[in-house]
Design a protein around this motif. Sequence first.
Motif, PDB file in Angstrom:
ATOM      1  N   UNK A   1     -21.045  27.933  55.108  1.00  0.00           N
ATOM      2  CA  UNK A   1     -21.754  28.851  56.001  1.00  0.00           C
ATOM      3  C   UNK A   1     -20.849  29.420  57.080  1.00  0.00           C
ATOM      4  N   UNK A   2     -20.098  28.556  57.752  1.00  0.00           N
ATOM      5  CA  UNK A   2     -19.267  29.037  58.856  1.00  0.00           C
ATOM      6  C   UNK A   2     -18.079  29.870  58.364  1.00  0.00           C
ATOM      7  N   UNK A   3     -17.520  29.519  57.220  1.00  0.00           N
ATOM      8  CA  UNK A   3     -16.420  30.336  56.693  1.00  0.00           C
ATOM      9  C   UNK A   3     -16.945  31.694  56.216  1.00  0.00           C
ATOM     10  N   UNK A   4     -18.168  31.710  55.692  1.00  0.00           N
ATOM     11  CA  UNK A   4     -18.791  32.972  55.270  1.00  0.00           C
ATOM     12  C   UNK A   4     -18.945  33.913  56.458  1.00  0.00           C
ATOM     13  N   UNK A   5     -19.551  33.407  57.535  1.00  0.00           N
ATOM     14  CA  UNK A   5     -19.759  34.251  58.712  1.00  0.00           C
ATOM     15  C   UNK A   5     -18.444  34.535  59.437  1.00  0.00           C
ATOM     16  N   UNK A   6     -17.515  33.580  59.401  1.00  0.00           N
ATOM     17  CA  UNK A   6     -16.207  33.816  60.012  1.00  0.00           C
ATOM     18  C   UNK A   6     -15.471  34.939  59.317  1.00  0.00           C
TER      19      UNK A   6
ATOM     20  N   UNK B   1     -25.459  31.650  49.400  1.00  0.00           N
ATOM     21  CA  UNK B   1     -26.906  31.658  49.273  1.00  0.00           C
ATOM     22  C   UNK B   1     -27.433  30.909  48.051  1.00  0.00           C
ATOM     23  N   UNK B   2     -26.599  30.054  47.456  1.00  0.00           N
ATOM     24  CA  UNK B   2     -27.049  29.297  46.285  1.00  0.00           C
ATOM     25  C   UNK B   2     -26.847  27.789  46.420  1.00  0.00           C
TER      26      UNK B   2
END
Length: 210
Positions: A118-123, A140-141
């Motif tokens: 999650x944090x690497x995605x938003x980062x 998302x899976x």
Amino acid sequence: MAGFLSLLRRLYLSVYNWTIFLGWSQVLYLALKTLNESGHQHVYNAVQKPLLLAQTAAVLEILHGLVGLVRSPITSTLPQISSRLYVTWGILWSFPQIQTHLLVSSLVISWSVTEIIRYSFFGMKEAFGFTPSWFLWLRYSTFLLLYPTGITSEVGLIYFALPYMKFIVNAKVVLLHKRCSLNGMECCSPHLYGYMLRQRKKALSKSKRE
């Protein structure tokens, strides 16, 4: 001025997300290393400091939503962070008797893998303005598996901590605590899981259109 504020926002959120990503990466590394070398009984002691820091830092996400830095609704952010903090501080930190339980390992691994993604995605999204389609699918899976294992571990640890609570509170408060804790988890879990399913459908549908 608006452009400068937008840049400042992206810079702040990039630093925030990548910093917490590093914290959860350390948690996962230490958990897996300890499991391999010493067994599940020692996992909590190995991850305690980075776990407390990484999870407590999530309080800032409530503030981010309140001031409009992110679009995540408080109705989904607040219950999730509150339940995590309750388990982190109110259960794991408060009751050393359950720190050696096997469920601590499943909890820590479920949380850390979820948060690393999650944090690497938003980062990445804040730093570069995009994320690869495969990473979008991953973001998302993976919760389809990790959310149930995480919430099961949370509820299990609360249940196993209940006998030790009688040493600090009376029986009536213990019963109330039990009902509130477990019922709260049961009420919040379907809501959060349903919210994430809707977000998954929305995100993957948007990705296909693009």
